[in-house]
Design a protein around this motif. Sequence first.
Motif, PDB file in Angstrom:
ATOM      1  N   LEU A  70       0.762  -0.875  -0.306  1.00  0.00           N
ATOM      2  CA  LEU A  70       0.221   0.416  -0.301  1.00  0.00           C
ATOM      3  C   LEU A  70       0.669   1.812   0.214  1.00  0.00           C
ATOM      4  O   LEU A  70       1.820   1.254   0.700  1.00  0.00           O
ATOM      5  N   PRO A  71       0.309   2.604  -0.646  1.00  0.00           N
ATOM      6  CA  PRO A  71       0.820   3.335  -0.898  1.00  0.00           C
ATOM      7  C   PRO A  71       1.158   4.124   1.244  1.00  0.00           C
ATOM      8  O   PRO A  71      -0.325   3.140   1.861  1.00  0.00           O
ATOM      9  N   GLU A  72       2.388   4.192   1.501  1.00  0.00           N
ATOM     10  CA  GLU A  72       2.878   4.349   3.151  1.00  0.00           C
ATOM     11  C   GLU A  72       1.428   5.539   3.315  1.00  0.00           C
ATOM     12  O   GLU A  72       0.690   5.174   4.808  1.00  0.00           O
ATOM     13  N   GLY A  73       0.669   6.508   3.154  1.00  0.00           N
ATOM     14  CA  GLY A  73      -0.340   7.075   3.703  1.00  0.00           C
ATOM     15  C   GLY A  73      -1.262   5.990   4.275  1.00  0.00           C
ATOM     16  O   GLY A  73      -1.987   6.099   5.434  1.00  0.00           O
ATOM     17  N   GLN A  74      -2.118   4.989   3.594  1.00  0.00           N
ATOM     18  CA  GLN A  74      -3.084   4.085   3.415  1.00  0.00           C
ATOM     19  C   GLN A  74      -2.512   3.177   4.852  1.00  0.00           C
ATOM     20  O   GLN A  74      -3.288   2.968   5.587  1.00  0.00           O
ATOM     21  N   ARG A  75      -1.268   2.933   4.394  1.00  0.00           N
ATOM     22  CA  ARG A  75      -0.855   1.638   5.453  1.00  0.00           C
ATOM     23  C   ARG A  75      -0.632   2.441   6.798  1.00  0.00           C
ATOM     24  O   ARG A  75      -1.003   1.590   7.733  1.00  0.00           O
ATOM     25  N   ASP A  76       0.163   3.905   6.857  1.00  0.00           N
ATOM     26  CA  ASP A  76       0.181   4.361   8.678  1.00  0.00           C
ATOM     27  C   ASP A  76      -1.199   4.086   9.082  1.00  0.00           C
ATOM     28  O   ASP A  76      -1.102   3.486  10.175  1.00  0.00           O
ATOM     29  N   VAL A  77      -2.443   4.609   8.184  1.00  0.00           N
ATOM     30  CA  VAL A  77      -3.776   4.417   8.773  1.00  0.00           C
ATOM     31  C   VAL A  77      -3.909   3.409   9.560  1.00  0.00           C
ATOM     32  O   VAL A  77      -4.627   3.444  10.527  1.00  0.00           O
ATOM     33  N   ILE A  78      -3.922   2.808   8.746  1.00  0.00           N
ATOM     34  CA  ILE A  78      -4.828   1.509   8.520  1.00  0.00           C
ATOM     35  C   ILE A  78      -3.926   0.548  10.290  1.00  0.00           C
ATOM     36  O   ILE A  78      -4.686   0.216  11.157  1.00  0.00           O
ATOM     37  N   THR A  79      -2.891   0.454  10.081  1.00  0.00           N
ATOM     38  CA  THR A  79      -2.136  -0.171  11.145  1.00  0.00           C
ATOM     39  C   THR A  79      -2.125   0.792  12.642  1.00  0.00           C
ATOM     40  O   THR A  79      -2.204   0.052  13.410  1.00  0.00           O
ATOM     41  N   ARG A  80      -2.116   1.957  12.708  1.00  0.00           N
ATOM     42  CA  ARG A  80      -2.028   3.260  13.524  1.00  0.00           C
ATOM     43  C   ARG A  80      -3.464   2.388  14.189  1.00  0.00           C
ATOM     44  O   ARG A  80      -3.888   2.071  15.271  1.00  0.00           O
ATOM     45  N   ALA A  81      -4.879   2.544  13.241  1.00  0.00           N
ATOM     46  CA  ALA A  81      -5.918   2.274  13.562  1.00  0.00           C
ATOM     47  C   ALA A  81      -6.249   1.234  14.079  1.00  0.00           C
ATOM     48  O   ALA A  81      -6.970   0.571  15.110  1.00  0.00           O
ATOM     49  N   GLY A  87      -7.412   2.311   1.502  1.00  0.00           N
ATOM     50  CA  GLY A  87      -6.339   1.277   2.451  1.00  0.00           C
ATOM     51  C   GLY A  87      -7.079  -0.068   2.144  1.00  0.00           C
ATOM     52  O   GLY A  87      -6.742  -1.008   1.149  1.00  0.00           O
ATOM     53  N   LEU A  88      -8.643  -0.154   2.624  1.00  0.00           N
ATOM     54  CA  LEU A  88      -8.844  -0.989   2.827  1.00  0.00           C
ATOM     55  C   LEU A  88      -9.451  -2.155   1.264  1.00  0.00           C
ATOM     56  O   LEU A  88      -9.319  -3.039   0.748  1.00  0.00           O
ATOM     57  N   ARG A  89     -10.103  -0.794   0.543  1.00  0.00           N
ATOM     58  CA  ARG A  89     -10.543  -1.824  -0.833  1.00  0.00           C
ATOM     59  C   ARG A  89      -9.110  -2.186  -1.683  1.00  0.00           C
ATOM     60  O   ARG A  89      -8.828  -3.038  -2.676  1.00  0.00           O
ATOM     61  N   ARG A  90      -8.159  -1.118  -1.432  1.00  0.00           N
ATOM     62  CA  ARG A  90      -6.834  -1.771  -2.201  1.00  0.00           C
ATOM     63  C   ARG A  90      -6.228  -3.208  -1.100  1.00  0.00           C
ATOM     64  O   ARG A  90      -5.654  -4.167  -2.305  1.00  0.00           O
ATOM     65  N   LEU A  91      -6.147  -3.428  -0.494  1.00  0.00           N
ATOM     66  CA  LEU A  91      -6.391  -4.715   0.061  1.00  0.00           C
ATOM     67  C   LEU A  91      -7.118  -6.186   0.001  1.00  0.00           C
ATOM     68  O   LEU A  91      -6.534  -7.034  -0.819  1.00  0.00           O
TER      69      LEU A  91
END
Lengths: 197, 169
Positions: B115-126, B154-158
């Motif tokens: 994932l792009p870093e911004g999406q990955r960061d939000v998902i992992t933090r949350a 991010g979820l759609r991309r995952l």
Amino acid sequence: MTQHLDDDAELYALGYTERERSEEIEAHLATCAACCERVAAAESVAASLSAALPPMPAAAPQRRTWWPQLATAAAVVFAATTALEVGFVHGESDRVQRTDVALTALASTHFAHTTLTSRPGLTVKAIYSRDGAWVYVVASGAPAGAHVVLRQGAAQRDLGALDDGAPATLFIHEPGRGDEYDIVAGGNIIAHGKPMY
Amino acid sequence: MALDEAAFNDAYRAHAGRLRAVAYDVLHDPAAAEDAVHSALMRVWSGGSYRADRGALLPFLIACVRREALDTVRGSKRRHLREVKVAADDPVAIDETAAIDPIEARRIRLALDTLPEGQRDVITRAYFGHRTLLEVAREADLPLGTVKSRLAAGLRRLHTVLSLGAAPS
């Protein structure tokens, strides 16, 4: 509500929508196949994420658990669901599939539960089918020999005694519908509650 | 009885473990987690809200349990549940060795890496860092709306990555 869910589909699947919004979303999902598909996709990702979580620690004291009762009720409901074709249930490899079939049967069976009003120290739940085909009563702290009585207007029907398990249980086929479940011991009503059909 | 009850109970408990873990991850309290699982299942069963066209049942149940647990925290009168807070430097990484399903956990980590870093960061933090979306916004210095849209994207991309099968490296 007719507007599609947009990002709320994923936020809902992860539990980030407030309850009021979640209820609106569920109403929309009942009518919109496209959003259903999108939510299902998001839920499948959320399920994959949950595989990376650690298990719940097992050391916690068993304050009370309804799992064995629910599992039994689930099995009973499953057995009673004659409309389902279970002919394919063979072998070990499809154990998970069998579970899903059973849980699906449960999820689509209309039953309800109520916690009876009772004296301190006594907890009683009644899980019942809405068509009156069965009732499953689970009681913690009930005195030995307590009976379950179903009232219908002035009439009453003694459904039988709770067993001596901990918690005590009673399963009855075809109790019919009634106005109120009572738990009776020593001639006194020690718990009562109304089913909502 | 049409069903092998023992087999049913075995498999049923296998699901229960996953559902409890999901609730416990949010609530950090075993008794509250049990209650959340119980309430969610009762809500599903009594409401008849599941239909086969909504997708597979287990992901549906997992989502219901997580929603119930987060609703419990949001509306809780139980102080200790509201006060479950994380330190800003709490790790937000996946610990594959402690995961319920280490193989699936590895697949998820690899998929997150795409994932792009911004999406990955939000998902992992949350999700793995136990932050509320507001806390994520504060920590990452982003508007709340951006956090929400990155999480959803991010979820759609995952989903796409996982559907294609994340290539193990």
